[in-house]
Design an enzyme around this catalytic site. Structure first.
Site, PDB file in Angstrom:
ATOM      1  N   LYS A  66      -2.658  -9.124  12.866  1.00  0.00           N
ATOM      2  CA  LYS A  66      -1.691  -8.495  12.832  1.00  0.00           C
ATOM      3  C   LYS A  66      -0.917  -7.065  11.567  1.00  0.00           C
ATOM      4  O   LYS A  66      -0.350  -7.182  11.381  1.00  0.00           O
ATOM      5  CB  LYS A  66      -0.077  -8.639  13.618  1.00  0.00           C
ATOM      6  CG  LYS A  66       0.057  -9.552  14.564  1.00  0.00           C
ATOM      7  CD  LYS A  66       1.171  -9.612  15.332  1.00  0.00           C
ATOM      8  CE  LYS A  66       1.615 -10.270  17.070  1.00  0.00           C
ATOM      9  NZ  LYS A  66       0.597 -11.844  16.471  1.00  0.00           N
ATOM     10  N   ILE A 119      -0.961  -2.032   3.099  1.00  0.00           N
ATOM     11  CA  ILE A 119      -1.044  -0.763   2.735  1.00  0.00           C
ATOM     12  C   ILE A 119      -2.959  -0.683   3.167  1.00  0.00           C
ATOM     13  O   ILE A 119      -3.706  -1.332   3.427  1.00  0.00           O
ATOM     14  CB  ILE A 119      -1.220  -1.013   1.528  1.00  0.00           C
ATOM     15  CG1 ILE A 119      -1.794  -1.441   0.378  1.00  0.00           C
ATOM     16  CG2 ILE A 119       0.129  -0.546   0.639  1.00  0.00           C
ATOM     17  CD1 ILE A 119      -2.394  -1.814  -1.157  1.00  0.00           C
ATOM     18  N   PRO A 120      -3.261   0.445   3.199  1.00  0.00           N
ATOM     19  CA  PRO A 120      -4.288   0.816   4.239  1.00  0.00           C
ATOM     20  C   PRO A 120      -6.036  -0.035   3.113  1.00  0.00           C
ATOM     21  O   PRO A 120      -6.770  -0.951   3.810  1.00  0.00           O
ATOM     22  CB  PRO A 120      -4.931   1.994   3.967  1.00  0.00           C
ATOM     23  CG  PRO A 120      -3.430   2.888   3.900  1.00  0.00           C
ATOM     24  CD  PRO A 120      -2.373   2.362   3.295  1.00  0.00           C
ATOM     25  N   GLY A 150      -1.727 -19.118  26.836  1.00  0.00           N
ATOM     26  CA  GLY A 150      -1.544 -20.371  25.379  1.00  0.00           C
ATOM     27  C   GLY A 150      -1.284 -21.483  26.153  1.00  0.00           C
ATOM     28  O   GLY A 150      -1.973 -22.374  26.382  1.00  0.00           O
TER      29      GLY A 150
END
Length: 232
Positions: free
Chosen positions: A63, A67-68, A209
Site C-alpha cells: 500500500k 513521494i514518487p 486470510g
C-alpha cells in the site's frame, strides 16, 4: 484461469516460522500468497524469497503512499525479490502510481495494483478524512486514475467488482480482499462477498486470510474456497 490460480492466501502471520508452517500445511494446492506489512516487518524479505524459491507467486501488499522517488525505489526492490504483484495507494494520485508503473517496467512479471478504498472503510470513514463522496463513487474515481497511470489493475471489495469492470474493461486485474465463505463472519470487512460472487462479478483474483490460515485444517479450508469457485 483455473480456480487455484485465482485464489491468493493472505499470510497474516506474526513470524516467518508461522507463515512457513501455514504454507506447509496447505500444501501444493495454493500457488499464490499475500505478504502484508505485519509479516514483512516481522520476517523480513527472506519470507518473500522463501516463497519464491518454493515456486509460489507473491502478492506484496505494501500500500505504498510516499513521494514518487521512494515509491519507485520500493517497487524496484519488490521486483528484485521476484514478487508478482505490489500495491500502491490510489489516494496518492497519478504521480505516485505512474512512478510505480515506470519502476516496474524492468520486471516483466511484476504487476502494479492500486488500492482503491480499504474494505473496512465506510462512507462515514471517508467523511472523517474529508472525502464527501460515498465509497462506491470513490472506488470508481481512484480506479479511473489508476487506469490513466497505467496500473495493471486495482484492489477493491467484492461488491465493487461489477462497476469496476465497466470502468477498467475486461483486461485489468481486479483483486478482491474481504471474501468469506457462506455463513462465515466478515470480520473487519465492511463490504464482504463470497469467492464465487466476486468471480462471477468479474474479479480476477480473490484474497482469503484467516478462514484458511487459522482453520484447524488449512488444506481442507483452501479446498472449500476452491469448491465455491468451481461449483455449478
Amino acid at each position: 484461469m483455473d480456480a487455484n490460480a485465482r485464489i491468493i492466501v493472505a499470510l497474516d502471520c506474526d513470524s516467518r516460522a508461522a507463515a512457513e508452517g501455514v504454507v506447509d500445511r496447505i500444501g501444493d494446492g495454493c500457488r499464490f500468497y499475500k505478504v502484508g506489512l505485519e509479516l514483512l516487518t516481522a520476517g523480513g524479505p527472506e519470507v518473500v524469497r522463501g516463497l519464491v524459491a518454493r515456486g509460489k507467486e507473491v502478492f506484496l501488499d505494501l500500500k505504498l503512499f510516499e513521494i514518487p522517488t521512494s515509491v519507485a525505489g520500493a517497487v524496484r526492490a519488490a521486483g528484485e525479490l521476484g514478487v508478482s504483484m505490489v500495491t500502491v495507494h490510489g489516494m496518492g494520485g497519478t504521480g505516485i502510481m505512474s512512478a510505480a508503473v515506470d519502476a516496474a517496467r524492468d520486471y516483466p512479471g511484476l504487476r502494479i495494483l492500486a488500492l482503491t478504498v480499504v474494505t473496512s472503510m465506510t462512507d462515514g470513514d471517508l467523511a472523517d478524512i474529508g472525502v464527501g463522496s460515498p465509497v462506491d463513487e470513490q472506488v470508481l474515481r481512484l480506479a479511473g486514475l489508476a487506469r490513466e497511470a497505467g496500473c495493471h489493475g486495482v484492489i477493491a471489495s467484492p461488491r465493487d467488482v461489477a462497476a469496476l469492470r465497466g470502468t477498467l474493461g475486461a483486461g485489468a486485474l481486479v483483486v478482491t480482499p474481504g471474501v468469506t465463505l457462506p455463513g462465515e463472519s466478515p470480520a473487519e470487512h465492511a463490504r464482504p462477498g463470497t469467492p464465487r460472487a466476486a468471480v462471477d462479478a468479474g474479479a480476477s483474483h480473490v484474497v482469503v486470510g484467516r478462514a484458511v490460515t487459522r482453520a484447524a485444517d488449512p488444506a481442507a479450508a483452501f479446498e472449500r474456497v476452491r469448491d465455491d469457485l468451481v461449483r455449478p
